[in-house]
Design a protein around this motif. Structure first.
Motif, mmCIF file in Angstrom:
data_model
loop_
_atom_site.group_PDB
_atom_site.id
_atom_site.type_symbol
_atom_site.label_atom_id
_atom_site.label_comp_id
_atom_site.label_asym_id
_atom_site.label_seq_id
_atom_site.Cartn_x
_atom_site.Cartn_y
_atom_site.Cartn_z
ATOM 1 N N MET A 191 -15.635 -16.469 16.842
ATOM 2 C CA MET A 191 -16.798 -15.996 17.578
ATOM 3 C C MET A 191 -17.998 -15.900 16.647
ATOM 4 O O MET A 191 -17.874 -15.519 15.491
ATOM 5 C CB MET A 191 -16.524 -14.616 18.195
ATOM 6 N N SER A 192 -19.177 -16.225 17.166
ATOM 7 C CA SER A 192 -20.400 -16.114 16.382
ATOM 8 C C SER A 192 -20.721 -14.652 16.125
ATOM 9 O O SER A 192 -20.513 -13.791 16.970
ATOM 10 C CB SER A 192 -21.563 -16.770 17.118
ATOM 11 N N LYS A 193 -21.239 -14.387 14.935
ATOM 12 C CA LYS A 193 -21.734 -13.048 14.652
ATOM 13 C C LYS A 193 -23.133 -12.903 15.239
ATOM 14 O O LYS A 193 -23.825 -13.884 15.499
ATOM 15 C CB LYS A 193 -21.727 -12.792 13.151
ATOM 16 N N ARG A 194 -23.529 -11.628 15.432
ATOM 17 C CA ARG A 194 -24.783 -11.351 16.122
ATOM 18 C C ARG A 194 -25.621 -10.377 15.320
ATOM 19 O O ARG A 194 -25.107 -9.373 14.822
ATOM 20 C CB ARG A 194 -24.492 -10.779 17.517
ATOM 21 N N VAL A 195 -26.918 -10.658 15.205
ATOM 22 C CA VAL A 195 -27.804 -9.847 14.389
ATOM 23 C C VAL A 195 -29.089 -9.546 15.146
ATOM 24 O O VAL A 195 -29.609 -10.388 15.890
ATOM 25 C CB VAL A 195 -28.118 -10.559 13.047
ATOM 26 N N LEU A 196 -29.590 -8.334 14.956
ATOM 27 C CA LEU A 196 -30.900 -7.920 15.453
ATOM 28 C C LEU A 196 -31.856 -7.940 14.278
ATOM 29 O O LEU A 196 -31.593 -7.317 13.243
ATOM 30 C CB LEU A 196 -30.818 -6.515 16.048
ATOM 31 N N VAL A 197 -32.975 -8.647 14.428
ATOM 32 C CA VAL A 197 -33.983 -8.741 13.369
ATOM 33 C C VAL A 197 -35.281 -8.127 13.873
ATOM 34 O O VAL A 197 -35.834 -8.567 14.889
ATOM 35 C CB VAL A 197 -34.235 -10.205 12.962
ATOM 36 N N THR A 198 -35.780 -7.097 13.169
ATOM 37 C CA THR A 198 -37.052 -6.478 13.545
ATOM 38 C C THR A 198 -38.188 -7.151 12.779
ATOM 39 O O THR A 198 -37.983 -7.798 11.758
ATOM 40 C CB THR A 198 -37.046 -4.966 13.261
ATOM 41 N N GLY A 199 -39.404 -6.985 13.296
ATOM 42 C CA GLY A 199 -40.548 -7.629 12.665
ATOM 43 C C GLY A 199 -40.386 -9.130 12.617
ATOM 44 O O GLY A 199 -40.761 -9.798 11.640
ATOM 45 N N ALA A 200 -39.856 -9.699 13.701
ATOM 46 C CA ALA A 200 -39.428 -11.099 13.698
ATOM 47 C C ALA A 200 -40.519 -12.087 14.076
ATOM 48 O O ALA A 200 -40.264 -13.288 14.112
ATOM 49 C CB ALA A 200 -38.239 -11.276 14.643
ATOM 50 N N SER A 201 -41.719 -11.625 14.338
ATOM 51 C CA SER A 201 -42.743 -12.533 14.852
ATOM 52 C C SER A 201 -43.354 -13.418 13.784
ATOM 53 O O SER A 201 -43.991 -14.426 14.098
ATOM 54 C CB SER A 201 -43.850 -11.735 15.549
ATOM 55 N N THR A 202 -43.160 -13.079 12.499
ATOM 56 C CA THR A 202 -43.800 -13.837 11.431
ATOM 57 C C THR A 202 -43.092 -13.573 10.115
ATOM 58 O O THR A 202 -42.216 -12.717 10.027
ATOM 59 C CB THR A 202 -45.297 -13.445 11.323
#
Length: 245
Positions: free
Chosen positions: A1-12
């Motif tokens: 299964m693929s791992k999953r990540v939340l990334v903040t400040g992801a717009s740039t």
């Protein structure tokens, strides 16, 4: 299964580079930032999922945490933050210091508190905190930013003691001089001043360099924790010693 990540400040910058690097490694990514147009463009490019959120707003953080629970994240990359101004301490503007503390410390605290129960429910998880070499040192005109980054660094340092024995990793990465499209511009207010920061430095770090380090720490075995990693370009010896031509 693929791992999953939340990334903040992801717009740039580092955040967007991390989304791209994670997707290229087969991770599912939930990207968040305040600007919807940037997130939509990033999703079209990479296939990530996205949600707008301002981490200084409690309601936005609650909404983001609920989406993260549904998404089923294995890791949180705390990348959102920023700097304002280069005033001496004696001239520092309270509103600038407050904004930097809100962005770098309290915003990070809010989302970290919201995600910790999710990791406990899942039985493990990894926090990555993007601080700065400014979290380990200081420099003239950097009092407000270094104060905020020193405070942010204390979050993972303290949590390692409080959570020891739980299967939760707490990783700090402190980038030095990274040339991104907006960090220095937002801090200094003009493109000319922003470019002066990198004068004489042929190869500052790029967002992609830091994204590579982030993903290396996350893809290590679960029992391995990189407590703290400082990353500078070869042309930067410290926050105050930079090669000039």
């Amino acid at each position: 299964m693929s791992k999953r990540v939340l990334v903040t400040g992801a717009s740039t910058g580092i955040g967007a580079a991390t989304v791209r690097r994670a997707r290229s490694a087969g991770w599912e990514v939930l990207a968040t930032a305040r600007r919807e147009d940037r997130l939509k463009a990033l999703a079209e490019e990479t296939g990530c999922e996205w949600i707008t959120a301002d981490l200084t707003v409690d309601e936005d953080v609650a909404k983001l945490a609920e989406r993260a629970r549904e998404f089923g994240i294995d890791a949180l990359v705390n990348n959102a933050g920023g700097a304002r101004g280069v005033d001496k301490v004696e001239d520092g503007k309270i509103e600038d210091w407050q904004a930097m503390y809100d962005m770098n410390v309290l915003g990070t605290l809010r989302i970290t508190q919201a995600i910790l129960p999710i990791f406990r429910e899942r039985g493990k998880g990894s926090f990555v905190f993007l601080t700065s070499t400014a979290a380990h040192d200081t420099y003239p005109g950097g009092g407000g930013y270094t104060a905020a980054k020193h405070a942010e660094r204390m979050l993972p340092n303290t949590m390692r003691l409080e959570l020891v024995g739980e299967p939760i990793r707490l990783i700090e990465i402190g980038p030095g001089m990274v040339k991104t499209e907006e960090f220095s511009l937002n801090r200094l207010g003009s493109e000319e001043k922003a470019e002066e920061v990198y004068e004489g430095v042929d190869e500052p770090l790029l967002g992609e360099d830091i994204a590579e380090a982030i993903m290396w720490t996350l893809e290590l075995p679960d029992h391995v924790n990189i407590d703290s990693m400082l990353i500078r370009p070869v042309a930067q010896a410290s926050n105050t010693v930079v090669a000039r031509k």
